[in-house]
Scaffold this motif. Structure first.
Motif, PDB file in Angstrom:
ATOM      1  N   SER A 168      73.839  -9.258  54.549  1.00  0.00           N
ATOM      2  CA  SER A 168      74.879  -9.727  53.634  1.00  0.00           C
ATOM      3  C   SER A 168      74.376 -10.878  52.770  1.00  0.00           C
ATOM      4  O   SER A 168      74.827 -11.055  51.646  1.00  0.00           O
ATOM      5  CB  SER A 168      76.124 -10.160  54.403  1.00  0.00           C
ATOM      6  OG  SER A 168      75.808 -11.248  55.208  1.00  0.00           O
ATOM      7  N   LYS A 169      73.419 -11.673  53.280  1.00  0.00           N
ATOM      8  CA  LYS A 169      72.873 -12.770  52.464  1.00  0.00           C
ATOM      9  C   LYS A 169      72.208 -12.226  51.220  1.00  0.00           C
ATOM     10  O   LYS A 169      72.364 -12.745  50.122  1.00  0.00           O
ATOM     11  CB  LYS A 169      71.889 -13.602  53.289  1.00  0.00           C
ATOM     12  CG  LYS A 169      72.593 -14.666  54.111  1.00  0.00           C
ATOM     13  CD  LYS A 169      71.627 -15.609  54.763  1.00  0.00           C
ATOM     14  CE  LYS A 169      72.420 -16.631  55.603  1.00  0.00           C
ATOM     15  NZ  LYS A 169      71.642 -17.160  56.694  1.00  0.00           N
ATOM     16  N   VAL A 170      71.473 -11.130  51.375  1.00  0.00           N
ATOM     17  CA  VAL A 170      70.791 -10.504  50.229  1.00  0.00           C
ATOM     18  C   VAL A 170      71.839  -9.985  49.240  1.00  0.00           C
ATOM     19  O   VAL A 170      71.778 -10.237  48.027  1.00  0.00           O
ATOM     20  CB  VAL A 170      69.893  -9.331  50.713  1.00  0.00           C
ATOM     21  CG1 VAL A 170      69.209  -8.661  49.533  1.00  0.00           C
ATOM     22  CG2 VAL A 170      68.870  -9.840  51.722  1.00  0.00           C
ATOM     23  N   THR A 171      72.836  -9.265  49.794  1.00  0.00           N
ATOM     24  CA  THR A 171      73.881  -8.709  48.928  1.00  0.00           C
ATOM     25  C   THR A 171      74.599  -9.824  48.181  1.00  0.00           C
ATOM     26  O   THR A 171      74.860  -9.728  46.983  1.00  0.00           O
ATOM     27  CB  THR A 171      74.921  -7.934  49.779  1.00  0.00           C
ATOM     28  OG1 THR A 171      74.226  -7.275  50.829  1.00  0.00           O
ATOM     29  CG2 THR A 171      75.701  -6.963  48.944  1.00  0.00           C
ATOM     30  N   GLU A 172      74.904 -10.904  48.912  1.00  0.00           N
ATOM     31  CA  GLU A 172      75.666 -12.000  48.306  1.00  0.00           C
ATOM     32  C   GLU A 172      74.894 -12.613  47.137  1.00  0.00           C
ATOM     33  O   GLU A 172      75.464 -12.900  46.086  1.00  0.00           O
ATOM     34  CB  GLU A 172      75.950 -13.069  49.366  1.00  0.00           C
ATOM     35  CG  GLU A 172      77.029 -14.025  48.925  1.00  0.00           C
ATOM     36  CD  GLU A 172      77.616 -14.828  50.081  1.00  0.00           C
ATOM     37  OE1 GLU A 172      78.474 -15.646  49.786  1.00  0.00           O
ATOM     38  OE2 GLU A 172      77.221 -14.634  51.239  1.00  0.00           O
ATOM     39  N   ALA A 173      73.577 -12.779  47.320  1.00  0.00           N
ATOM     40  CA  ALA A 173      72.760 -13.354  46.241  1.00  0.00           C
ATOM     41  C   ALA A 173      72.849 -12.469  45.001  1.00  0.00           C
ATOM     42  O   ALA A 173      72.982 -12.953  43.873  1.00  0.00           O
ATOM     43  CB  ALA A 173      71.317 -13.483  46.712  1.00  0.00           C
TER      44      ALA A 173
END
Length: 1141
Positions: free
Chosen positions: A316-321
């Motif tokens: 989710s960190k990647v998606t959020e970025a």
């Protein structure tokens, strides 16, 4: 197997738990410090904005704890939120409608953790919306003063319920004092409300809420409650609007983001529940717990879930970025929308009727996005969004503004947008708005005044304008032609100055032609935003009506002589809402009509009817009930239900009574009477018909006087726009005055054989119109108009109502309208008997006012942002130090008295002036020293100190000084320079108490006392009775420098200016003013006292003397000035002498 599983499970958890234990140990040392900081955070920070919260926490408190003799350790990266709440709570709040910005989360945290009752300052109603969603049905919502609110409170106290008191005013009902202060009795089981002892359930919880944006609560209320500031900030609103733009433009992204948040929160909640379960099982398990299969499974699940969550969190960190990167493209649109909301929200400073809610703004914002033209290219699409949002908000706002405020708002929007995009320099804008002209400079060129030259000198000291003063002196001819052109804002600037930026050209124009600034600003807006922002097309009613709804009433702000409700009736007819259909209710409010209005509203809300509520300003006490009723009906009423409200604006902000709730949720519409002589004359004539013209047996006389009355009515109504030179005070002349005058005319003509000119003039001038007039000079003006217009010559075809506009002969009704169109000269001061300079003065004052208001509306952060503009505190401190340094000690009256042998009338005047000056200078010193201590932090800032600070910053004279000073219209810089000159004059005079060779009449607090002293001296000398004396003034041909000693009798006075005409020194008479010379200086005047019967009253104009351009209450004396022309000419031209300009 279970054992292996369990050991494996525990081994995996062991690693995780070992880390946690290490953290706990670390926390042990900092726990006390952290808790101390967090309690301070909850207790004190709620009322501050984001910037101050950070500054206090990180910039002041943490370093303070660190530098103590015995430092208190705190966690370096302590975030109060993590200790007081967790992500699960925050997620739940946001699902309940709490805005997603950091500030709101902090507020909710304080609200749920504070021990004292929370008091929410929530002008945009975002906090209350969240509270109502959060507690739902269990919340008791009451308002102070509503029926039975104390009973509700008693029941809630006993049952331990949640109570929300909404819309608190600044003062709270004293009955609630014991409850707010939690003054328990009988071992904490009871609390007193009024004279009743009420049972107190510890579960009881109270939340207070106010809509006031900047409330001043009593200190004890602030001590009893935890104040929490829910006011939306520009950044906070930008984040909220960004979410709205993205959810509209890229619903996929927004959905993905909210799913992610929900998923994250879900994970955290699950993990916490599992851990809590595990720990409770472990602690309650007794003996051999290895055989507890449920426990083993729980361990296994916890372990798996922890692993899964870890994996998902990384994803989710990647998606959020990625999401955040995509969202940022839309930020410019959200930033501009946020800026527009705050600009719109500041308008209430101009007029209390201008109230707008965030809820209504969001609807406009939403519709604007839907209207924006689509485009494949993302950059173009964002520009289209910005354009659509800006123009929609502009239209929404301006239809509810008075004509005179529209340009102010448009200019403020333009400047703010350009500042945000860094297209203009803040220093240059500051010059334009503030105009810090240098004082005491003399203009080297005849086409610029000293005031203008002061501005040019101030500009020349800025890098971009270097040598401007030299260029103007060097190419005086070219600049003269430019300055004196009809519309300089349309011309090209001389030399290379034409290549300067638009704002730089505005700055130069402000100095050289202040009277053209309204036009120049309009051109600037057109150049920067586009022509659709300056074309004054009123929106038609049907378009505005489409935006109304059951929750959005239409509010007409009334102007004299306009009936906006005709539009409502017309629209109603079109849609089938009429009186005959019984679905259209019209209630004109006044005594006893409140019940009728309430019944109409209830019926209409149920059945879907229309209701008109006229003149609600007449029922002040009922308005809060109306606000509540409209709020109730805004939800779950019939979708066709509509409310139309009309009210007159209050004459002053203090007497404004319309509740904010009614105003901010309505679509506000102003309807103003047309301006200009042409429109007003037609409008006056429209009150009559062909039948009126034919009703009198003496048709010719009746028609002529009727037309003259229409012209007179238009003149007196429209003359107001010239300010004090038009009328000393503003009067509410209305069409009733005209129609009654015509009835009187009819009756008098029918009853007498000759036309009774004197009687008619008396009735019109002293009673019908004169009844409104309270000032003697205005009464003289009104009488003079009638003497010029209504006289026997009018029937002989020799009467001109204005230059080039003869009184028409006998015509029919349409003929008169046609005559006005064909023969009335174009709009100019000549139509009113005024000199063209009156228009220049009026335009200059309009633009001065525009810039002053825009300056006051500038966002006031302590740091004025980029461009190297010094902060407000620094500006004020520098000014304060300079003033204190320049002010001398007060006059020692006892010492001065000792020097005097005989107390002549002049000496008495000198003493009185010294006393008044001492009172003023001591107030200035006292307030400045107090503010200085406040700025240093040695005294608490009071509202008086804040007002003084704002006044110093905005270059206006502070209120507390004005009360002890003399009338003045100058800015603070010029006022202070003038004050120092007055002190110097007094010092010179009190040096030896001999009368100066020429006296500066304007330098007195009370010039009348000096003029009376002239009469007293002469009366004593000649032993004449004082009440039989008068002053004679002879205007000399000399200037102040030409006099070496005072006259034997009387005094030479200087420092007077004439407005409306000029003095011809050679001929010794009043004559027409020169164009653009608004207030030419008078030569020295010799004033002496003579017996009243010796006074020469032939061919003189009794000229009023005023202290300032405001005229009216600043009247000093009447000087008789010689004139060859009829004195009535000067009366109509508003000629007066002024002591200061």
């Amino acid at each position: 197997m279970a054992v292996i599983l369990q050991v494996g499970g525990l081994a995996a958890e062991n690693v995780r738990w070992a880390e946690v234990v290490k953290d706990f140990k670390q926390q042990q040392s900092t726990l006390c410090g952290d808790v101390l900081l967090i309690t301070a955070f909850v207790s004190y920070l709620g009322y501050f904005t984001k910037k101050y919260r950070q500054e206090l926490l990180d910039g002041i408190w943490k370093p303070y704890l660190h530098q103590l003799k015995v430092p208190i350790p705190v966690t370096p990266s302590l975030d109060p939120l993590t200790m007081l709440t967790d992500d699960a709570d925050i997620a739940a709040w946001q699902n309940e409608g709490l805005p997603a910005d950091r500030m709101s989360t902090e507020n909710a945290t304080i609200l749920t953790n504070c021990e004292r009752w929370p008091l929410m300052v929530d002008p945009q109603l975002q906090g209350i919306k969240w509270i109502k969603n959060k507690y739902g049905e269990d919340l008791r919502v009451i308002r102070i003063g509503q029926k039975g609110y104390l009973d509700t409170m008693e029941r809630a106290l006993a049952a331990g319920e949640q109570v929300l008191i909404e819309n608190l005013e600044e003062s709270v009902d004293p009955v609630l004092g014991p409850l707010l202060g939690r003054e328990m009795i009988k071992k904490g089981r009871y609390i007193k409300i009024g004279d009743k002892e009420c049972e107190y359930n510890p579960a009881f919880h109270l939340i207070l809420h106010t809509k006031l944006a900047n409330p001043h609560f009593q200190p004890e209320l602030q001590a009893q409650c935890t104040l929490i500031n829910f006011t939306v900030t520009r950044d906070g609103l930008e984040d909220q609007l960004l979410a709205a733009v993205v959810s509209m433009e890229r619903p996929d992204l927004e959905e993905l983001k909210s799913d992610l948040t929900k998923q994250q929160n879900g994970f955290k909640i699950t993990l916490k529940t599992l851990e809590d379960n595990l720990l409770s099982r472990l602690s309650s398990a007794s003996g051999n717990f290895l055989g507890d299969t449920a426990l083993v499974e729980n361990l296994e699940i916890t372990k798996q879930t922890a692993a899964e969550i870890e994996e998902k969190v990384q994803e989710s960190k990647v998606t959020e970025a990625k999401i955040n990167e995509a969202r940022e493209h839309y930020r410019p649109a959200a930033a501009q929308a946020s800026l527009l909301y705050f600009t719109m929200n500041d308008l209430h400073a101009i007029h209390p009727m201008y109230q707008f809610s965030l809820k209504a703004f969001r609807i406009v914002f939403q519709k604007a996005m839907e209207r924006a033209s689509p485009d494949e290219n993302l950059k173009v699409r964002v520009l289209n969004l910005i354009d659509s949002i800006t123009f929609s908000v502009f239209q929404y706002t301006t239809r509810g503004l008075f004509e005179c405020d529209k340009l102010t708002y448009t200019a403020q929007v333009t400047f703010q947008i350009l500042l945000m995009s860094k297209e203009i320099n803040a220093l240059e804008l500051d010059f334009l708005l503030r105009y810090p002209a240098q004082t005491r400079v003399t203009s080297p060129v005849e086409f610029l005044s000293n005031y203008s030259w002061g501005g040019i000198k101030a500009l020349s000291s800025m890098e971009e304008f270097r040598n401007l003063d030299r260029d103007i002196e060097g190419s005086a001819k070219r600049w003269k032609k430019f300055v004196e052109s009809e519309c300089p804002e349309k011309e090209k600037f001389p030399q290379e100055w034409k290549n300067k930026s638009a704002l730089q050209r505005l700055c130069i124009m402000r100095a050289i032609r202040p009277d053209r600034m309204t036009y120049a600003v309009r051109d600037f807006v057109e150049e920067k935003l586009g022509s659709k922002y300056v074309v004054g097309r009123p929106l038609d009613f049907a378009t505005s009506f489409e935006e109304s709804g059951p929750a959005t009433p239409m509010f007409f702000i009334l102007s004299p002589g306009v009936d906006p409700l005709k539009d409502v009736e017309k629209q109603g007819k079109k849609l089938g809402y009429t009186f005959n259909n019984r679905n259209f209710h019209n209630v004109s409010l006044g005594q006893g009509q409140e019940v009728v209005a309430e019944q109409a509203l209830d019926l209409a809300a149920k059945e879907g009817h229309w209701v008109i509520l006229q003149n609600i300003h007449l029922v002040a006490k009922w308005l809060s009930s109306l606000e509540k009723k409209l709020e109730q009906h805004s939800e779950s009423s019939h979708q066709d239900f509509r409310v139309f409200i009309s009210a007159e604006p209050a004459p002053s902000p203090d007497s404004h009574i319309i509740p904010q709730g009614i105003l901010e949720n309505s679509i506000k519409i102003t309807n103003e009477a047309p301006t200009g002589m042409h429109a007003n004359l037609h409008k006056a004539l429209d009150n009559f018909t062909q039948d009126t013209l034919e009703m009198c047996t003496r048709e010719n006389e009746f028609k002529s006087i009727l037309f003259v009355l229409c012209y007179f009515h238009a003149v007196v109504a429209e003359r107001r726009k010239f300010g004090p030179q038009g009328w000393n005070r503003s009067y509410p002349f209305n069409t009733g005055d005209l129609t009654i005058s015509v009835n009187v005319l009819y009756n008098y003509l029918e009853a007498s054989s000759k036309v009774p000119y004197d009687d008619l003039r008396y009735l019109f001038g002293e009673i019908m119109y004169g009844g409104h007039i309270t000032d003697d000079w205005d009464r003289r003006l009104c009488k003079t108009y009638l003497e010029e217009f209504i006289k026997p010559e009018m029937l002989e075809g020799e009467l001109f109502l204005a230059p080039g506009f003869p009184l028409p002969g006998s015509m029919d009704y349409n003929g008169y309208h046609q005559y006005i169109d064909d023969s009335l000269p174009p709009e100019s001061p000549y139509l009113y008997g005024l000199h063209p300079n009156a228009e220049i003065g009026f335009l200059t004052q309009t633009s001065e006012k525009l810039f002053r208001i825009v300056l006051e509306m500038q966002p006031r952060d302590s740091s004025m942002g980029e461009g190297g503009v010094v902060t407000k505190e620094e500006t004020v401190k520098a000014l304060l130090d300079e003033m204190l340094e320049k002010l001398i000690d007060e006059f020692n009256i006892a010492e001065l008295m000792a020097k005097v042998e005989e107390r002549t009338p002049y000496v008495v005047v000198a003493f009185q002036e010294c006393e008044r000056m001492n009172i003023l200078t001591s107030e200035i010193k006292r307030s400045l020293k107090e503010l200085d201590l406040g700025l240093k932090g040695e005294l608490t800032m009071t509202s008086d100190m804040e007002n003084l600070q704002n006044a110093l910053f905005l270059d206006t004279v502070p209120e507390s000084w004005i009360k002890k000073a003399y009338p003045s219209t100058a800015s603070l810089g010029m006022w202070f320079a003038d004050l120092l000159t007055r002190i110097k004059e007094l010092e010179t005079w009190t040096g030896d108490f001999s009368l100066p060779s020429a006296v500066w009449l304007a330098g007195f607090f009370n010039p009348q006392s000096f003029l009376t002293a002239i009469m007293q001296s002469t009366a004593r000398k000649n032993e004449w009775p004082l009440d039989k004396m008068t002053l004679q003034c002879d205007v000399t041909k000399k200037n102040r420098e030409d006099f070496a000693s005072p006259p034997r009798e009387g005094a030479y006075v200087y420092g007077l200016f004439m407005e409306g005409a000029r003095w011809d020194a050679q001929a010794g008479i009043i004559t027409d003013a020169r164009l653009k010379e608004l207030t030419p200086a008078m030569p020295v005047i010799f004033i002496k006292a003579i017996p009243a019967d010796k006074q020469d009253t032939r061919s003189v104009y009794p000229c009023p003397v005023y202290k300032t351009r405001q005229r009216g209450p600043t009247y000093v004396w009447t000087f008789n000035l010689k004139t060859r022309e009829n004195p009535s000419k000067w009366v109509l031209a508003g000629v007066a002498l002024l002591l200061q300009i």
